[in-house]
Design a protein around this motif. Structure first.
Motif, PDB file in Angstrom:
ATOM      1  N   GLU A 355       0.859  -1.187   0.000  1.00 30.08           N
ATOM      2  CA  GLU A 355       0.000   0.000   0.000  1.00 30.08           C
ATOM      3  C   GLU A 355       0.896   1.237   0.000  1.00 30.08           C
ATOM      4  OE1 GLU A 355      -2.576   0.457   3.400  1.00 30.08           O
ATOM      5  OE2 GLU A 355      -3.342   2.358   2.643  1.00 30.08           O
ATOM      6  N   CYS A 357       0.499   4.314   0.942  1.00 29.98           N
ATOM      7  CA  CYS A 357       0.531   5.025   2.227  1.00 29.98           C
ATOM      8  C   CYS A 357       1.581   4.464   3.177  1.00 29.98           C
ATOM      9  CB  CYS A 357      -0.801   4.877   2.960  1.00 29.98           C
ATOM     10  SG  CYS A 357      -2.075   5.996   2.447  1.00 29.98           S
ATOM     11  N   TYR A 407      -2.628   2.874  -5.164  1.00 27.87           N
ATOM     12  CA  TYR A 407      -2.978   2.395  -3.818  1.00 27.87           C
ATOM     13  C   TYR A 407      -2.048   1.202  -3.561  1.00 27.87           C
ATOM     14  CZ  TYR A 407      -6.189   1.642   0.135  1.00 27.87           C
ATOM     15  OH  TYR A 407      -6.745   1.547   1.382  1.00 27.87           O
ATOM     16  N   CYS A 425      -7.112   7.114   1.028  1.00 31.59           N
ATOM     17  CA  CYS A 425      -5.933   7.407   1.858  1.00 31.59           C
ATOM     18  C   CYS A 425      -4.710   7.617   0.981  1.00 31.59           C
ATOM     19  CB  CYS A 425      -5.707   6.278   2.855  1.00 31.59           C
ATOM     20  SG  CYS A 425      -5.551   4.634   2.119  1.00 31.59           S
ATOM     21  N   CYS A 426      -4.497   6.691   0.031  1.00 30.03           N
ATOM     22  CA  CYS A 426      -3.299   6.778  -0.808  1.00 30.03           C
ATOM     23  C   CYS A 426      -3.384   7.948  -1.787  1.00 30.03           C
ATOM     24  CB  CYS A 426      -3.080   5.472  -1.553  1.00 30.03           C
ATOM     25  SG  CYS A 426      -2.538   4.117  -0.498  1.00 30.03           S
TER      26      CYS A 426
HETATM   27 ZN   LIG Z   1      -3.401   4.215   1.615  1.00 35.22          ZN
END
Ligand SMILES: [Zn+2]
Length: 703
Positions: A355, A357, A407, A425-426
């Motif tokens: 991921e 993030c 992502y 989020c990403c």
């Molecule tokens: Zn993320």
């Protein structure tokens, strides 16, 4: 176990603790200058605005994200906040993804967008970016004010600011799980982080006041809860995910000096994992990677303010549990967002690895650790993650409506990158990634007597305290040659040049054209101490070689690198491609004997496939890992017919033999084969007959 409260009860709870203090009467921060680095730091970063990127692929990726920052409408970012505060949304639609009118994570993307604008402004000083940033902060201040005055339900404290009512935070306190709620403090962290960045990078004073009030609100909610209740909240998967709340509150404390903010930061101690990591007990298997990585960055900041060593120890140990044992060749970690078993690399390759993030957060943690103890291994990892994951995460096509970032980044055979990620989020961390490439190229020692040159990115450093302007020219990541020129200023200074761990041959350093008699140890800093003058030029050459890296759990599953650059084989096949290289080796024993340049920079060809640098971000299916297949001892066209057996560590006869290359002559090669074949015989890996056939095959080559 208590039942989750009904919605009616939640509303009643909120009303009972409703805002009694007018926002204007909240404590205002005592000072608002960016805080100095803490005394615990041996190394300090330079502000974003003091390092500018030169031409190259990093700058091109940054420019794509700058266009997005300039173009994306601020009112769309604000829509969810204004709707929540009962204010006019001006007809704007929320961005989408997870950032929707009723999404339980709404507001997080706005926090990232603040950071994006703040970073972009700090870099470019474009007034339009500052205007947009200030507009967002002003509007968020209006939302905070409106919500305190007539939010429904009224918040428990006038510092509350979110794009949804306080309900999610209240429900978390009775251990409500996802998806009834999502991750309320995660969202809160993003908004507070964005506000602090608007302040420290964008010079916006109101942003600090808003964030300070939010910190007061967090303290009012969590400061009254028993430790056991907090611990249980943070142990909940997803709902208990709080991003870097401890980090942002510690940073807020550094700016406000208010003890409530430090106390609130400590409310986020996730003690069971913290203690395990402090004791170097690896309990990461099955945990959510991105839920926990930023917690450790927060612990480093808590160490800065409290001096409690267990915070720092836990962060150092945690880093070591991820980097190496749980890192794919691109520098990313996790499968399906989760940490898997230690060393399970080959076993976990699929289309849901790494991921983006998680790498964003690992790079943040890595920087923090480096500030305390400048270990070159940290920057080796930083270079890997930045060059092969972050740089590769932005699609190479412009967009003003989407960040166009990844992502998951699959590491399994024949996978493809998927981009976009508006509102996830990403997507949020992705907008940040590409607007701070310059933040770790250079660091300075705390006493100002040393300059660390960590990364090869083309760039110019302005260091006003020393009156220095230093320009680094390079084509990184295309080749390992760079020149540092002192454009202005001078004086005695340790210039600390990072020699990457992959730079194992032919490193040279010159100063003003004169070769320096220095030992360049891979994985270290080479220090040049001089009385520098304007015009001085330092050239560092760290030639690239083709090299392989083996998966820890299966040494036949390998990745190919050219220097720091991960090369991926382009093929739509969804099973591992089998590569054998040793049969093509000459006495020099280089992969270059088997992997040929294709003509384009950083492109090669082997086994009929194109190998491309992973940072070229398109829609081609790729193989970041391949299966090494060397079943028989073969030298060139001579096949001994003897199985290429491996030791218990997975190293085969040919692996160990070619690790001894280069060989000065055919005779030297045959001697090495004979000696190693004897060893294989003594270890029971060859029979006497097999030993003789292997030696005979080697000897026949020279004839
Ligand atoms: Zn993320």
């Amino acid at each position: 176990m208590s039942q989750p409260p009904t919605r009616r009860r939640v509303l009643g709870l909120a009303a009972a603790t409703a805002a009694a203090v007018p926002l204007a009467q909240l404590a205002t921060p005592s000072y608002a200058a960016p805080s100095a680095p803490p005394p615990t730091w041996a190394v300090h970063p330079f502000p974003l605005g003091q390092v500018s990127l030169g031409e190259g692929v990093f700058r091109r990726k940054r420019d794509l994200m700058l266009d997005y920052a300039r173009s994306y409408p601020a009112d769309r970012i604000l829509a969810v906040f204004r709707a929540n505060a009962g204010l006019d949304t001006r007809g704007a639609r929320p961005p989408g993804g997870w950032e929707t009118a009723d999404g339980n994570l709404r507001g997080h993307y706005g926090g990232h967008f603040l950071t994006l604008l703040a970073q972009a402004y700090a870099d470019t000083r474009e007034s339009a970016l500052k205007t947009k940033l200030d507009y967002l902060v002003t509007a968020l201040g209006e939302c905070q004010q409106a919500f305190a005055e007539h939010g429904s339900p009224r918040p428990s404290h006038p510092g509350y600011l979110a794009a949804y009512p306080e309900t999610q935070f209240i429900l978390l306190e009775s251990y409500t799980t996802y998806p009834t709620i999502w991750a309320p403090y995660y969202t809160c962290h993003k908004i507070m982080r964005g506000l602090l960045d608007a302040h420290t990078l964008g010079g916006n004073q109101q942003a600090l006041r808003i964030a300070s009030a939010m910190g007061d609100w967090v303290h009012s909610r969590l400061g009254r809860l028993p430790k056991a209740q907090l611990e249980r909240m943070w142990s909940i998967y997803i709902a208990g995910e709080y991003g870097g709340m401890n980090e942002v509150l510690a940073d807020l404390y550094a700016l406000t000096g208010r003890s409530e903010h430090l106390a609130a930061a400590r409310c986020f101690d996730n003690t069971a994992l913290l203690d395990a990591c402090a004791a170097d007990r690896d309990v990461l298997d099955g945990r959510h990677a991105n839920q926990h990585i930023p917690q450790f960055t927060g612990y480093v900041r808590l160490f800065d303010h409290t001096g409690e060593e267990r915070y720092a120890e836990a962060a150092r140990n945690f880093w070591g549990m991820v980097v190496g044992p749980r890192t794919y060749s691109l520098g990313g970690t996790g499968e399906g967002e989760m940490f898997r078993a230690r060393n399970a690399v080959a076993a976990t390759l699929d289309d849901r690895n790494a991921e983006t993030c998680a790498t964003y957060n690992m790079l943040k943690l890595t920087r923090q650790l480096f500030f305390h103890a400048p270990d070159p291994a940290h920057m080796d990892y930083y270079e890997r993650g930045l060059t092969n994951h972050i740089l590769a995460s932005r699609r190479d096509t412009p967009s003003t409506s989407s960040p166009e970032v990844t992502y998951f980044v699959g590491m399994g055979p024949g996978v493809v990158r998927e981009y976009d990620n508006t509102g996830t989020c990403c997507g949020g961390t992705g907008t940040e990634n590409h607007t701070k490439y310059q933040d770790s190229i250079y660091f300075r020692s705390a006493d100002g007597n040393a300059l660390y040159v960590n990364l090869h990115l083309a760039s110019t450093l302005r260091w006003p305290e020393r009156g220095l302007v230093v320009e680094q020219t390079s084509t990184y990541p295309y080749e390992g040659v760079r020149t540092l020129t002192f454009r202005e200023g001078g004086g005695r200074l340790d210039l600390k040049l990072r020699i990457p761990s992959w730079a194992t041959t032919g490193v040279t350093v010159t100063v003003n054209g004169v070769r320096q008699r220095v030992e360049a140890v891979p994985g270290s800093y080479l220090t040049l101490n001089r009385d520098w003058r304007a015009g001085d030029r330092v050239a560092l050459s760290t030639p690239y070689r083709l090299r392989i890296e083996r998966a820890l759990d299966d040494p036949t599953v390998q990745s190919l690198f050219y220097g720091p650059v991960l090369l991926v084989a382009q093929s739509p096949a969804t099973t591992f491609r089998a590569f054998s290289f040793y049969k093509d080796f000459t006495l020099r024993g280089e992969l270059a004997d088997a992997v040929r340049p294709e003509g384009r920079p950083l492109h090669f060809t082997t086994h009929g496939l194109t190998l491309a640098p992973f940072h070229l971000a398109d829609d081609t299916r790729y193989h970041a890992y391949f299966r090494r297949s060397e079943p028989v001892v073969v030298f060139g066209t001579t096949d001994s017919g003897v199985p290429n057996r491996a030791r218990d560590d997975g190293r085969t006869f040919l692996d160990v033999l070619w690790e001894q290359a280069p060989f000065a002559s055919s005779d030297a090669f045959v001697r090495a084969v004979r000696a190693l074949a004897d060893t294989w015989l003594s270890e029971g890996l060859f029979t006497a007959l097999e030993r003789d056939r292997v030696v005979a095959a080697a000897a026949s080559l020279g004839r």
